[in-house]
Design an enzyme around this catalytic site. Sequence first.
Site, PDB file in Angstrom:
ATOM      1  N   HIS A 132      -4.113   1.033   7.745  1.00 62.84           N
ATOM      2  CA  HIS A 132      -2.764   1.622   7.763  1.00 62.84           C
ATOM      3  C   HIS A 132      -2.677   2.808   6.792  1.00 62.84           C
ATOM      4  CE1 HIS A 132       1.788   1.140   7.877  1.00 62.84           C
ATOM      5  NE2 HIS A 132       1.597   1.932   6.838  1.00 62.84           N
ATOM      6  N   GLU A 133      -3.174   2.607   5.561  1.00 64.37           N
ATOM      7  CA  GLU A 133      -3.062   3.667   4.553  1.00 64.37           C
ATOM      8  C   GLU A 133      -3.963   4.857   4.891  1.00 64.37           C
ATOM      9  OE1 GLU A 133      -0.586   3.498   2.694  1.00 64.37           O
ATOM     10  OE2 GLU A 133      -0.212   1.380   3.068  1.00 64.37           O
ATOM     11  N   GLN A 158       2.975   9.913   1.521  1.00 67.85           N
ATOM     12  CA  GLN A 158       4.282   9.234   1.528  1.00 67.85           C
ATOM     13  C   GLN A 158       5.171   9.656   0.356  1.00 67.85           C
ATOM     14  OE1 GLN A 158       2.430   5.122   2.192  1.00 67.85           O
ATOM     15  NE2 GLN A 158       4.386   4.982   3.262  1.00 67.85           N
ATOM     16  N   GLY A 217       0.829  -1.194   0.000  1.00 61.49           N
ATOM     17  CA  GLY A 217       0.000   0.000   0.000  1.00 61.49           C
ATOM     18  C   GLY A 217       0.863   1.243   0.000  1.00 61.49           C
ATOM     19  N   HIS A 266      -2.470   7.211   7.329  1.00 63.49           N
ATOM     20  CA  HIS A 266      -1.510   8.157   6.743  1.00 63.49           C
ATOM     21  C   HIS A 266      -2.194   9.477   6.366  1.00 63.49           C
ATOM     22  CE1 HIS A 266       2.361   6.185   6.360  1.00 63.49           C
ATOM     23  NE2 HIS A 266       1.831   5.090   5.847  1.00 63.49           N
ATOM     24  N   CYS A 283       6.084  -0.315   7.307  1.00 64.55           N
ATOM     25  CA  CYS A 283       5.700   0.841   6.497  1.00 64.55           C
ATOM     26  C   CYS A 283       6.883   1.255   5.635  1.00 64.55           C
ATOM     27  CB  CYS A 283       5.301   1.987   7.431  1.00 64.55           C
ATOM     28  SG  CYS A 283       4.850   3.511   6.578  1.00 64.55           S
ATOM     29  N   LEU A 284       6.605   1.579   4.379  1.00 66.98           N
ATOM     30  CA  LEU A 284       7.671   2.020   3.467  1.00 66.98           C
ATOM     31  C   LEU A 284       8.334   3.298   3.979  1.00 66.98           C
ATOM     32  CD1 LEU A 284       5.847   1.384   0.074  1.00 66.98           C
ATOM     33  CD2 LEU A 284       7.731   0.036   1.035  1.00 66.98           C
TER      34      LEU A 284
HETATM   35 ZN    ZN Z   1       2.736   3.263   5.799  1.00 63.02          ZN
END
Ligand code: ZN
Length: 161
Positions: free
Chosen positions: A130-131, A50, A45, A134, A88-89
Amino acid sequence: MLRTIITQGDPALNKVCHPVSKFDEKLWALLDDMRETLLDSNGVGLAAPQVGILRRAVLVINGQDEILELINPTIVHTEGEQEDMEGCLSVPGKWGFVKRPMVVRVRAQDRNGNWFEVEDEGLTARCFCHELDHLDGHLFVEHTDRLYTPEELEGMMEDEQ
Ligand code: ZN
């Protein structure tokens, strides 16, 4: 075009994102770039903040390997609970156990502005939460007491064997 994924400490990750109001070529270019960036990153995701864009748009790869584009998404229904490892990226090299609902239903717009609903469970439900977090400036690290490095995780898996 690949975009740079920003990491924890960048103030853009702590901002509340603005709704998307124009479903135009600029949005489509952003979504296409996010798609390319997500596929390049091996994540499941990616949220617009991000890549430094404070707009309410996220991508989620579901269990059928489809990339869902969710614009102005909100969670309209949840069921149950699950606790599992999450990363998480934007927080590279760290993982933690996070509680999330087992089933999550999201209402969102597609890239043309049409409203739809999508429901999923397990990893994809976790990814929705999670997304969407953000978009309100929240990272998964706020939901966990302890972060693990890849070495620690490897150790835990060896202990289990
Ligand atoms: Zn994330």
